[in-house]
Design an enzyme around this catalytic site. Structure first.
Site, PDB file in Angstrom:
ATOM      1  N   ASP A  92      12.456   5.739 -14.113  1.00 22.56           N
ATOM      2  CA  ASP A  92      11.520   4.859 -14.835  1.00 22.56           C
ATOM      3  C   ASP A  92      10.097   5.369 -14.646  1.00 22.56           C
ATOM      4  OD1 ASP A  92      10.791   2.628 -16.363  1.00 22.56           O
ATOM      5  OD2 ASP A  92      10.604   1.318 -14.626  1.00 22.56           O
TER       6      ASP A  92
HETATM    7  N1  LIG Z   1       2.309   0.569  -2.837  1.00 20.91           N
HETATM    8  C1  LIG Z   1       1.544  -0.149  -3.640  1.00 20.91           C
HETATM    9  N2  LIG Z   1       0.225  -0.305  -3.415  1.00 20.91           N
HETATM   10  C2  LIG Z   1      -0.548  -1.040  -4.239  1.00 20.91           C
HETATM   11  N3  LIG Z   1      -0.101  -1.675  -5.330  1.00 20.91           N
HETATM   12  C3  LIG Z   1       1.199  -1.579  -5.629  1.00 20.91           C
HETATM   13  C4  LIG Z   1       2.093  -0.810  -4.803  1.00 20.91           C
HETATM   14  N4  LIG Z   1       3.325  -0.884  -5.348  1.00 20.91           N
HETATM   15  C5  LIG Z   1       3.200  -1.646  -6.439  1.00 20.91           C
HETATM   16  N5  LIG Z   1       1.935  -2.063  -6.631  1.00 20.91           N
HETATM   17  C6  LIG Z   1       1.424  -2.919  -7.736  1.00 20.91           C
HETATM   18  O1  LIG Z   1       2.412  -3.853  -8.124  1.00 20.91           O
HETATM   19  C7  LIG Z   1       2.798  -3.649  -9.494  1.00 20.91           C
HETATM   20  C8  LIG Z   1       4.310  -3.849  -9.640  1.00 20.91           C
HETATM   21  O2  LIG Z   1       4.971  -2.922  -8.805  1.00 20.91           O
HETATM   22  P1  LIG Z   1       6.182  -2.022  -9.272  1.00 20.91           P
HETATM   23  O3  LIG Z   1       5.780  -1.199 -10.431  1.00 20.91           O
HETATM   24  O4  LIG Z   1       6.687  -1.330  -8.062  1.00 20.91           O
HETATM   25  O5  LIG Z   1       7.268  -3.070  -9.662  1.00 20.91           O
HETATM   26  P2  LIG Z   1       7.778  -3.617 -11.080  1.00 20.91           P
HETATM   27  O6  LIG Z   1       6.969  -2.999 -12.171  1.00 20.91           O
HETATM   28  O7  LIG Z   1       7.919  -5.073 -10.980  1.00 20.91           O
HETATM   29  O8  LIG Z   1       9.134  -3.065 -11.141  1.00 20.91           O
HETATM   30  P3  LIG Z   1       9.963  -3.021 -12.445  1.00 20.91           P
HETATM   31  O9  LIG Z   1       9.474  -1.778 -13.165  1.00 20.91           O
HETATM   32  O10 LIG Z   1      11.305  -2.962 -11.886  1.00 20.91           O
HETATM   33  O11 LIG Z   1       9.637  -4.241 -13.218  1.00 20.91           O
HETATM   34  C9  LIG Z   1       2.346  -2.226  -9.810  1.00 20.91           C
HETATM   35  O12 LIG Z   1       2.090  -2.064 -11.164  1.00 20.91           O
HETATM   36  C10 LIG Z   1       1.095  -2.107  -8.969  1.00 20.91           C
HETATM   37  O13 LIG Z   1       0.018  -2.718  -9.616  1.00 20.91           O
END
Ligand SMILES: Nc1ncnc2c1ncn2[C@@H]1O[C@H](COP(=O)(O)OP(=O)(O)OP(=O)(O)O)[C@@H](O)[C@H]1O
Ligand SMILES: [Mg+2]
Length: 303
Positions: free
Chosen positions: A195
């Site tokens: 992804d």
């Molecule tokens: N290690 C990190 N440090 C700072 N911010 C983070 C970190 N990991 C994630 N984020 C923030 O949180 C948001 C969501 O995280 P992530 O993309 O991992 O999950 P998600 O998009 O919910 O997953 P999915 O794609 O399964 O829906 C990211 O877009 C980012 O803004």
């Protein structure tokens, strides 16, 4: 401090009972893990973030290190997120500090809020393609093979009625390509992110950019390209074909991929996306613009 689920994530309740159950338990789960792992919410870092199916809290560890606590909806796709991050060990990706895969909890190195959405798209494609070589390591045995999924989705495409609202020629092409990918040894062997788009690459201090949010499978690096084409789609409106082709060529060149193989996977992935849209439309109105995008993109890489 009580954890409040952000409204954008709360809205996912509409997606069904599985989501509602997860959202109902989220404040309690967050409170428990903050306590168990000796974490405190970092009030200086603003509000919680979230994606489509996770809550991400800025926290401090008990020795004051900034980190991000990610609480994910339990699902098959993300089952091996911790495994992938562990395998990368921070090389090209966010560092994993601690995990409880059973509860879909990850404690991550804190990165910056900036992602690749505001970068010139071709430069962003080059940056992401530059990560491939480090991310596409030998697949750990726990990962599911991409070929199993491709077989299933290809048969879904093959079962579409002839009058489904997508060009039948493209469906037939994707079925043929999908069947040959499913039978090809080169379709597995490497761990792929699954992804890897502009929002899943964040700015960092120890390196300019690091990947987050893997949905890893045992697959083929050429599978990785398509999300760089379908994300930030609206920006291509003035010249869709040229815009898609420039992105595609940039990624292929920067990553040293086989152009034909990368193109064939784009066609297959776009038709899988179209299939899921048609399946979802059994429960809600069909998103014709999305379907058009899938078809346009599958054609654009071939013209
Ligand atoms: N290690 C990190 N440090 C700072 N911010 C983070 C970190 N990991 C994630 N984020 C923030 O949180 C948001 C969501 O995280 P992530 O993309 O991992 O999950 P998600 O998009 O919910 O997953 P999915 O794609 O399964 O829906 C990211 O877009 C980012 O803004
Ligand atoms: Mg994400």
């Amino acid at each position: 401090m009580a954890v409040v689920v952000p409204p954008g994530l709360e809205a996912q309740r509409a997606l069904g009972p599985r989501w509602a159950t997860w959202l109902d338990g989220l404040p309690r789960l967050a409170a428990d893990v903050l306590d168990e792992w000796g974490l405190t919410i970092d009030a200086d870092d603003g509000t919680p973030r979230h994606g489509f199916c996770s809550l991400v809290l800025p926290v401090l560890t008990d020795d004051g290190v900034p980190a991000a606590l990610k609480l994910h909806l339990p699902d098959e796709e993300s089952e091996h997120e911790a495994l992938a991050l562990q395998r990368w060990g921070g090389d090209g990706a966010v560092r994993l500090l601690r995990a409880d895969p059973r509860r879909f909890l990850l404690l991550l190195e804190r990165l910056h809020p900036t992602d690749l959405r505001d970068h010139w798209d071709l430069e962003a494609c080059e940056i992401v393609a530059g990560l491939y070589g480090r991310l596409h390591v030998a697949a750990p045995p726990q990962l599911r093979p991409l070929t199993g999924y491709v077989e299933r989705w290809t048969e879904g495409l093959a079962a579409l009625p002839r009058d489904a609202p997508v060009p039948h020629r493209l469906v037939e092409q994707a079925v043929g390509l999908g069947r040959s990918f499913a039978a090809d040894d080169a379709s597995t062997g490497r761990m792929i992110h699954g992804d890897l788009h502009y929002e899943n690459v964040l700015a960092a201090d120890r390196e300019p950019w690091l990947a987050i949010d893997p949905k890893p499978v045992n697959g083929d690096p050429h599978y990785e390209v398509a999300p760089l084409l379908w994300n930030r789609w609206d920006e291509l409106a003035h010249d869709v074909r040229g815009g898609v082709r420039r992105r595609f060529e940039t990624v292929v060149d920067a990553a040293g991929l086989d152009e034909d193989r990368a193109r064939d996977w784009v066609v297959v992935r776009m038709m899988h996306n179209a299939l899921w849209e048609l399946e979802d439309a059994e429960r809600r109105p069909l998103d014709r613009d999305y379907l058009t995008m899938c078809v346009t993109l599958a054609k654009a890489v071939q013209e």
